[in-house]
Design a protein around this motif. Sequence first.
Motif, short mmCIF file in Angstrom:
data_model
loop_
_atom_site.label_atom_id
_atom_site.label_comp_id
_atom_site.label_asym_id
_atom_site.label_seq_id
_atom_site.Cartn_x
_atom_site.Cartn_y
_atom_site.Cartn_z
N ILE A 162 0.86 -1.18 0.00
CA ILE A 162 0.00 0.00 0.00
C ILE A 162 0.89 1.23 0.00
CG2 ILE A 162 -0.26 0.05 2.53
CD1 ILE A 162 -3.23 0.99 1.90
N HIS A 163 0.50 2.22 -0.83
CA HIS A 163 1.33 3.42 -0.96
C HIS A 163 0.45 4.66 -0.85
CE1 HIS A 163 4.78 5.79 -2.16
NE2 HIS A 163 3.95 6.48 -2.93
N PRO A 164 0.92 5.68 -0.11
CA PRO A 164 0.07 6.85 0.14
C PRO A 164 0.08 7.91 -0.97
CG PRO A 164 2.08 7.04 1.41
CD PRO A 164 2.16 5.73 0.67
N SER A 165 -0.20 7.48 -2.21
CA SER A 165 -0.40 8.44 -3.31
C SER A 165 -1.16 7.70 -4.40
CB SER A 165 0.93 8.95 -3.89
OG SER A 165 1.52 7.97 -4.73
N LEU A 166 -1.55 8.46 -5.42
CA LEU A 166 -2.18 7.83 -6.59
C LEU A 166 -1.05 7.48 -7.55
CD1 LEU A 166 -5.22 10.26 -7.12
CD2 LEU A 166 -5.28 7.95 -6.13
N LEU A 167 -0.47 6.30 -7.40
CA LEU A 167 0.62 5.89 -8.30
C LEU A 167 0.09 5.86 -9.74
CD1 LEU A 167 2.20 3.01 -6.16
CD2 LEU A 167 3.18 5.28 -6.60
N GLU B 146 7.45 9.59 1.91
CA GLU B 146 6.60 10.73 2.30
C GLU B 146 5.85 11.32 1.11
OE1 GLU B 146 8.60 12.13 6.38
OE2 GLU B 146 9.48 13.08 4.63
N ALA B 147 5.08 10.45 0.46
CA ALA B 147 4.37 10.85 -0.77
C ALA B 147 3.37 11.97 -0.51
CB ALA B 147 3.67 9.63 -1.36
N TRP B 148 2.82 12.04 0.71
CA TRP B 148 1.86 13.11 1.01
C TRP B 148 2.55 14.48 1.00
CZ3 TRP B 148 3.73 9.43 4.19
CH2 TRP B 148 4.48 9.85 5.30
N LYS B 149 3.80 14.53 1.42
CA LYS B 149 4.57 15.79 1.37
C LYS B 149 4.85 16.18 -0.09
CE LYS B 149 6.91 15.56 5.82
NZ LYS B 149 8.20 15.43 6.52
N GLN B 150 5.09 15.16 -0.92
CA GLN B 150 5.32 15.43 -2.34
C GLN B 150 4.06 16.02 -2.96
OE1 GLN B 150 7.24 12.30 -4.71
NE2 GLN B 150 7.52 11.10 -2.85
N ALA B 151 2.88 15.49 -2.58
CA ALA B 151 1.62 15.99 -3.14
C ALA B 151 1.38 17.43 -2.69
CB ALA B 151 0.47 15.09 -2.69
N GLU C 47 -1.11 19.79 -5.32
CA GLU C 47 -2.19 18.94 -5.83
C GLU C 47 -3.48 19.23 -5.09
OE1 GLU C 47 -1.97 16.50 -8.24
OE2 GLU C 47 0.14 16.97 -8.63
N LYS C 48 -4.60 19.14 -5.79
CA LYS C 48 -5.91 19.28 -5.14
C LYS C 48 -6.39 17.92 -4.63
CE LYS C 48 -6.52 23.67 -5.90
NZ LYS C 48 -5.08 23.85 -5.58
N TRP C 49 -5.89 16.88 -5.28
CA TRP C 49 -6.24 15.51 -4.89
C TRP C 49 -5.00 14.67 -4.82
CZ3 TRP C 49 -11.16 13.98 -3.66
CH2 TRP C 49 -12.20 14.84 -4.03
N THR C 50 -4.95 13.79 -3.85
CA THR C 50 -3.95 12.74 -3.86
C THR C 50 -4.70 11.45 -3.54
OG1 THR C 50 -1.80 12.01 -3.08
CG2 THR C 50 -3.17 13.23 -1.49
N GLY C 51 -4.08 10.47 -2.87
CA GLY C 51 -4.85 9.27 -2.60
C GLY C 51 -4.01 8.12 -2.10
N VAL C 52 -4.55 6.95 -2.32
CA VAL C 52 -3.96 5.71 -1.83
C VAL C 52 -3.99 4.68 -2.95
CG1 VAL C 52 -4.23 3.83 -0.16
CG2 VAL C 52 -4.77 6.17 0.53
N GLY D 41 4.06 -1.53 -10.14
CA GLY D 41 3.45 -2.86 -10.25
C GLY D 41 1.95 -2.69 -10.46
N ASP D 42 1.30 -3.75 -10.90
CA ASP D 42 -0.12 -3.65 -11.26
C ASP D 42 -0.96 -3.15 -10.09
OD1 ASP D 42 0.56 -4.50 -13.74
OD2 ASP D 42 -0.21 -6.55 -13.49
N VAL D 43 -1.83 -2.20 -10.42
CA VAL D 43 -2.70 -1.61 -9.39
C VAL D 43 -3.87 -2.54 -9.10
CG1 VAL D 43 -4.28 0.31 -8.95
CG2 VAL D 43 -2.02 0.75 -9.96
N ILE D 44 -4.14 -2.73 -7.83
CA ILE D 44 -5.29 -3.54 -7.39
C ILE D 44 -6.46 -2.62 -7.06
CG2 ILE D 44 -6.13 -5.16 -5.62
CD1 ILE D 44 -3.02 -5.95 -5.38
N ALA D 45 -6.19 -1.53 -6.37
CA ALA D 45 -7.25 -0.58 -6.01
C ALA D 45 -6.64 0.78 -5.72
CB ALA D 45 -8.00 -1.07 -4.78
N GLN D 46 -7.41 1.82 -6.03
CA GLN D 46 -6.97 3.18 -5.71
C GLN D 46 -8.15 3.96 -5.15
OE1 GLN D 46 -5.22 4.59 -9.49
NE2 GLN D 46 -3.27 4.73 -8.38
N ARG D 47 -7.89 4.88 -4.26
CA ARG D 47 -8.95 5.76 -3.78
C ARG D 47 -8.40 7.18 -3.63
NH1 ARG D 47 -12.70 2.62 -0.05
NH2 ARG D 47 -12.84 1.57 -2.06
N LYS D 48 -9.20 8.16 -4.08
CA LYS D 48 -8.76 9.55 -4.03
C LYS D 48 -8.98 10.13 -2.63
CE LYS D 48 -9.87 12.18 -7.65
NZ LYS D 48 -10.79 12.75 -8.69
#
Length: 194
Positions: free
Chosen positions: A110-115, A122-127, A132-137, A149-156
């Motif tokens: 799990i990664h804290p951005s919209l890959l 610290e992907a949230w600091k990068q966003a 950015e107006k939106w980031t995600g998981v 790697g292949d995405v299984i699920a993303q949420r904004k």
Amino acid sequence: MIKIGILGSGKGSNCRAILQSIRDGRLRAKVAVVISDVLDAPILEIAREFGVPNAYLPPGHFRTRLEPKVEAQLVAMLQNAEVQIVVLAGFMRVLKEQMLAAFPRRIVNIHPSLLPKFPGLEAWKQALAANEKWTGVTVHYVDEQIDHGDVIAQRKVPVMSDDTAESLHARIQEVEHVLYPEALEQVFAQLRAA
Ligand code: GRF
């Protein structure tokens, strides 16, 4: 019952969310083992709280990966526990060939951005820095590249104008705790059907 192994280096809030989802019957799996490369990581305490076998794995002298003989040890520990899916929950080392070969398309992160946006630390600091107006998981299968790697699920997740790094990170983590168990259930369903 599908057996999973959870690897983490820190706080373990995602590990807790997974264990709680299993306890509540929302996720059908058994956590066979929790392993950490950090001796006093809270994630090991959480495993003990839930009565799950757990182990500290001394990582060796590299900083961002495991020493090869340690990675071999990790494979053996997971195989001995009959782990089918390896779940990374804040594991701060890059897994190499031995783990990828032993668990092909069987390691999830799990990664804290919209890959593919904002891989790395610290992907949230990068966003925030990118305005950015939106980031995600993102929940994804692990391959040989970092946060790739292949995405299984993303949420904004929205970025608010008055967000600090801490407030944004907290909002992202709340979403992680819902999304990770859901995405894992999806992975397990596929494995059951295979
Ligand atoms: C999470 O933000 C996850 O996205 C990243 O590491 C963090 C782990 O947090 N890969 P926790 O240890 O589960 O609280």
